[in-house]
Write a protein that holds these residues in place. Structure first.
Motif, PDB file in Angstrom:
ATOM      1  N   SER A 117       0.831  -1.204   0.000  1.00 35.28           N
ATOM      2  CA  SER A 117       0.000   0.000   0.000  1.00 35.28           C
ATOM      3  C   SER A 117       0.861   1.248   0.000  1.00 35.28           C
ATOM      4  O   SER A 117       2.043   1.199   0.351  1.00 35.28           O
ATOM      5  N   PHE A 128      -4.550   6.069   3.236  1.00 34.11           N
ATOM      6  CA  PHE A 128      -4.124   5.285   2.072  1.00 34.11           C
ATOM      7  C   PHE A 128      -4.520   5.975   0.772  1.00 34.11           C
ATOM      8  O   PHE A 128      -5.653   6.434   0.630  1.00 34.11           O
ATOM      9  N   GLN A 131      -3.812   0.926  -2.970  1.00 39.33           N
ATOM     10  CA  GLN A 131      -3.766  -0.420  -2.392  1.00 39.33           C
ATOM     11  C   GLN A 131      -3.574  -1.429  -3.517  1.00 39.33           C
ATOM     12  O   GLN A 131      -4.350  -1.443  -4.470  1.00 39.33           O
ATOM     13  N   PHE A 142      -7.352  -2.687   4.039  1.00 41.78           N
ATOM     14  CA  PHE A 142      -7.860  -1.323   4.062  1.00 41.78           C
ATOM     15  C   PHE A 142      -8.184  -0.838   2.668  1.00 41.78           C
ATOM     16  O   PHE A 142      -7.790  -1.431   1.669  1.00 41.78           O
ATOM     17  N   THR A 153       0.292   2.220  13.286  1.00 38.11           N
ATOM     18  CA  THR A 153       0.705   1.776  11.955  1.00 38.11           C
ATOM     19  C   THR A 153       2.218   1.901  11.788  1.00 38.11           C
ATOM     20  O   THR A 153       2.888   2.596  12.557  1.00 38.11           O
ATOM     21  N   ALA A 154       2.737   1.244  10.734  1.00 35.06           N
ATOM     22  CA  ALA A 154       4.151   1.377  10.395  1.00 35.06           C
ATOM     23  C   ALA A 154       4.456   2.737   9.751  1.00 35.06           C
ATOM     24  O   ALA A 154       5.390   3.420  10.178  1.00 35.06           O
ATOM     25  N   PRO A 155       3.661   3.174   8.758  1.00 33.48           N
ATOM     26  CA  PRO A 155       3.967   4.479   8.153  1.00 33.48           C
ATOM     27  C   PRO A 155       3.885   5.627   9.172  1.00 33.48           C
ATOM     28  O   PRO A 155       4.632   6.601   9.075  1.00 33.48           O
ATOM     29  N   ASP A 217       4.993  -2.563  12.022  1.00 36.61           N
ATOM     30  CA  ASP A 217       3.750  -2.598  12.796  1.00 36.61           C
ATOM     31  C   ASP A 217       3.600  -4.065  13.206  1.00 36.61           C
ATOM     32  O   ASP A 217       3.354  -4.923  12.365  1.00 36.61           O
ATOM     33  N   ILE A 221      -2.725  -3.025  14.950  1.00 35.80           N
ATOM     34  CA  ILE A 221      -4.108  -2.789  14.533  1.00 35.80           C
ATOM     35  C   ILE A 221      -4.997  -3.940  14.964  1.00 35.80           C
ATOM     36  O   ILE A 221      -6.057  -3.735  15.534  1.00 35.80           O
ATOM     37  N   LEU A 225      -1.925  -9.083  12.150  1.00 37.24           N
ATOM     38  CA  LEU A 225      -1.533  -8.192  11.061  1.00 37.24           C
ATOM     39  C   LEU A 225      -0.167  -7.550  11.330  1.00 37.24           C
ATOM     40  O   LEU A 225       0.020  -6.888  12.348  1.00 37.24           O
ATOM     41  N   ALA A 227       3.210  -5.347   9.421  1.00 33.49           N
ATOM     42  CA  ALA A 227       3.539  -4.517   8.248  1.00 33.49           C
ATOM     43  C   ALA A 227       4.931  -3.923   8.397  1.00 33.49           C
ATOM     44  O   ALA A 227       5.390  -3.658   9.514  1.00 33.49           O
ATOM     45  N   SER A 244       4.197   0.302   2.127  1.00 36.80           N
ATOM     46  CA  SER A 244       4.146  -0.756   3.145  1.00 36.80           C
ATOM     47  C   SER A 244       3.904  -2.093   2.480  1.00 36.80           C
ATOM     48  O   SER A 244       3.168  -2.186   1.496  1.00 36.80           O
ATOM     49  N   VAL A 246       2.337  -5.696   3.681  1.00 34.77           N
ATOM     50  CA  VAL A 246       1.490  -6.142   4.783  1.00 34.77           C
ATOM     51  C   VAL A 246       1.377  -7.662   4.754  1.00 34.77           C
ATOM     52  O   VAL A 246       1.145  -8.237   3.693  1.00 34.77           O
TER      53      VAL A 246
HETATM   54  C1  PHB Z   1      -2.092  -1.765   4.960  1.00 35.32           C
HETATM   55  O1  PHB Z   1      -1.737  -1.331   3.870  1.00 35.32           O
HETATM   56  O2  PHB Z   1      -3.095  -2.469   5.061  1.00 35.32           O
HETATM   57  C2  PHB Z   1      -1.304  -1.443   6.190  1.00 35.32           C
HETATM   58  C3  PHB Z   1      -0.137  -0.707   6.080  1.00 35.32           C
HETATM   59  C4  PHB Z   1       0.591  -0.405   7.223  1.00 35.32           C
HETATM   60  C5  PHB Z   1       0.172  -0.864   8.470  1.00 35.32           C
HETATM   61  C6  PHB Z   1      -0.986  -1.609   8.564  1.00 35.32           C
HETATM   62  C7  PHB Z   1      -1.733  -1.907   7.414  1.00 35.32           C
HETATM   63  O3  PHB Z   1       0.870  -0.599   9.563  1.00 35.32           O
END
Ligand code: PHB
Length: 562
Positions: A117, A128, A131, A142, A153-155, A217, A221, A225, A227, A244, A246
């Motif tokens: 993403s 976002f 995707q 997402f 989140t990671a970003p 991440d 979330i 999950l 990432a 990212s 995932v």
């Molecule tokens: C995602 O693209 O679904 C996504 C990206 C980064 C995250 C979690 C989900 O930390």
């Protein structure tokens, strides 16, 4: 179903609102936001309750938005329509990231066989903008336009590395006001039992992200999950978005994801940054929607309930686009054909609510614009948004209408609105018929490249289904040639005795036929000539409406044909 546990932040207190803000535009945006947060549909009663507006105001706003094609009034409900995506499309075209980096993300997702993403910073959250989803049963995925809290989140950890004291203060305030994160509709709310990431934890992740140039991440979330995100910098060296990858703990731990994916992600980022550096400057593309259809309609045509200040105000967002990412007030006014004073008041309203940023005399749309409809609308399929148009057609012609796609040598029904006439009761969504013997099949076959058309006809092994069925491959080839020229097909009794059907193609932005729509009736109801004069124009108008929706929805998202 409206999600009653969730909240949409209320409008700012009236003493905060600039005196020049446009009231109807503020209220119209509130309605669109609430519909988006509720998943795209709410009853008018629920809109009255949640906005606190008078019923008559909600009626006028929804009627105006319906006239603009941004929503549909469906009995007691208001439902967002794909045309609303034109606002988010204007933002996405203006930043160019989906166009320039989307193909890179797609290739990376293919190579890694994991979802990839692109997200941009949106105040203390991430949003976002692209995707490349590899559907997996295990985890939620997402949508474009979804807003997530940065700390989960990671970003977010990457973007927070650039936050100043004011940004951190804003983040703390938001967390104090909404500890469970109920304002973030795309993520599961934090429960009391859950280990809420505290400030020290997020600050630590942020520092490490800044030092290392990547962030993880690890199930922040939801359980399972994971990432890994890297920043992508623009030509000026500043990060413009994060990419990212995932995955799920059934395939990777956070640590193994980093180990396995970091080298390939670094290479992908190098390619993305090159694409941004080498992107040719774009010529401003004239917005197709800037002069919206309602601007040429007379007051009488629009009706007393039409709120012109809301319509004019929303049009301002479509001034932005490819090559028009930052505009002066004059630029905005000219692009929309509005008086400067009108454009200025709309821009003040948008800036106040965070949809537009003003710096050094230039206005830019913000990612928040995607919050006007994108998340629920970006997942709609072609049959889902065709259905209301089919229903309107069925009501107009008093006969059944359907949408079909071509699969091999057959058509498959993907949407259908049947009238009460007792015919074809056995046709439902999913039904397949041989393409050569149906009007929808013929328009779809006719639009194929010549070689493929001949191949499919030959592969069909046509048989007489009634005494009228055309079975000679040569005759069918000639028929299809005519269908291609006339852009419609009509069959009478070839699939079933006494059944007449007229069909036209539905084309995507590139002009390729992706589906066909038809009207089917008993042969005795209309002559062929009457079908041409009475049904065909209505059918063509319906296809055009579906095509408009498809063009709006398909600009930055992949619209599934079924
Ligand atoms: C995602 O693209 O679904 C996504 C990206 C980064 C995250 C979690 C989900 O930390």
């Amino acid at each position: 179903m409206p999600d009653t546990n969730r909240t949409t932040a209320p409008l700012p207190a009236s003493d905060d609102i600039p005196a020049e803000a446009v009231g109807p535009l503020l209220r119209g945006l509130d309605v669109l936001r609430r519909l988006t947060d509720a998943g795209g549909r709410l009853s008018l009663g629920d809109l009255v309750r949640s906005t606190g507006l008078a019923r008559s105001t909600v009626d006028r706003i929804t009627q105006t938005l319906a006239r603009m094609g941004h929503l549909r009034l469906d009995g007691r409900d208001a439902a967002l329509t794909p045309r609303l995506m034109e606002l988010g499309n204007a933002y996405l075209a203006s930043i160019r990231l989906p166009d320039l980096l989307g193909p890179h993300a797609e290739r990376l997702a293919d190579a890694l066989d994991e979802s990839v993403s692109l997200a941009v910073p949106d105040r203390d959250g991430i949003r976002f903008v692209h995707q490349s989803t590899r559907r997996r049963a295990m985890s939620l995925s997402f949508r474009i336009g979804d807003l997530l809290p940065a700390e989960r989140t990671a970003p977010g950890a990457l973007f927070a590395a650039d936050w100043d004291a004011a940004a951190w203060a804003h983040w703390r305030e938001r967390r104090a006001a909404d500890p469970q994160g109920l304002g973030f509709h795309a993520v599961p709310p934090l429960t009391d039992a859950q280990d809420t990431p505290d400030e020290a934890h997020f600050a630590d992740r942020t520092h490490r992200a800044g030092d290392q140039g990547w962030a993880l991440d690890d199930q922040l979330i939801e359980p399972g999950l994971v990432a890994l995100a890297l920043p992508v910098s623009g030509p000026d060296g500043r990060p413009v978005c994060a990419v990212s990858v995932v995955s799920h703990t059934s395939r990777h731990s956070a640590a193994s994801l980093r180990k396995a994916m970091l080298p390939r992600l670094l290479t992908a980022v190098t390619g993305m940054e090159r694409a941004l550096r080498e992107a040719p400057a774009t010529e401003p593309v004239k917005s197709a929607t800037a002069l919206a259809s309602w601007t040429t309609a007379s007051k009488q045509e629009l009706g007393a309930g039409f709120v012109e200040s809301l319509a004019r105000g929303l049009t301002v967002l479509t001034a932005f686009g490819e090559g028009r990412s930052a505009l002066t007030l004059t630029g905005v006014a000219e692009a929309c054909g509005l008086a400067r004073a009108t454009a200025r008041r709309a821009l003040i309203t948008f800036e106040h609510l965070g949809y537009v940023e003003a710096r050094a005399g230039l206005f830019r749309p913000t990612p928040q614009v995607l919050g006007l409809g994108f998340p629920p609308l970006s997942r709609l399929t072609l049959p889902q948004f065709a259905e209301p148009h089919l229903a309107a057609l069925a009501q107009q012609v008093h006969d059944s209408t359907s949408l079909s796609v071509l699969t091999g040598t057959e058509i498959q029904y993907t949407a259908r609105v049947a009238t009460s006439r007792v015919m074809n009761v056995n046709i439902t969504v999913g039904t397949r018929f041989p393409a050569y013997a149906t009007s929808m099949g013929r328009v779809l076959l006719a639009d194929l490249p010549e070689g493929e058309r001949a191949e499919r006809l030959a592969g069909s092994k046509p048989q007489a289904l009634t005494r009228h069925t055309v079975t000679s491959v040569e005759d069918l080839g000639a028929l299809l040639e005519r269908v291609r020229e006339e852009r419609f097909a009509m069959t009478d009794g070839e699939l079933e005795e006494g059944l007449r059907s007229v069909a036209v193609p539905v084309r995507d932005r590139s002009g390729r036929s992706v589906a066909a729509v038809n009207v089917a009736m008993h042969s005795s109801r209309r002559t062929a000539a009457q079908c041409r004069s009475e049904v065909l124009p209505a059918l063509r108008a319906t296809a055009a409406r579906i095509e408009e929706d498809l063009a709006a929805a398909g600009r930055f998202t992949r619209t599934a044909a079924c």
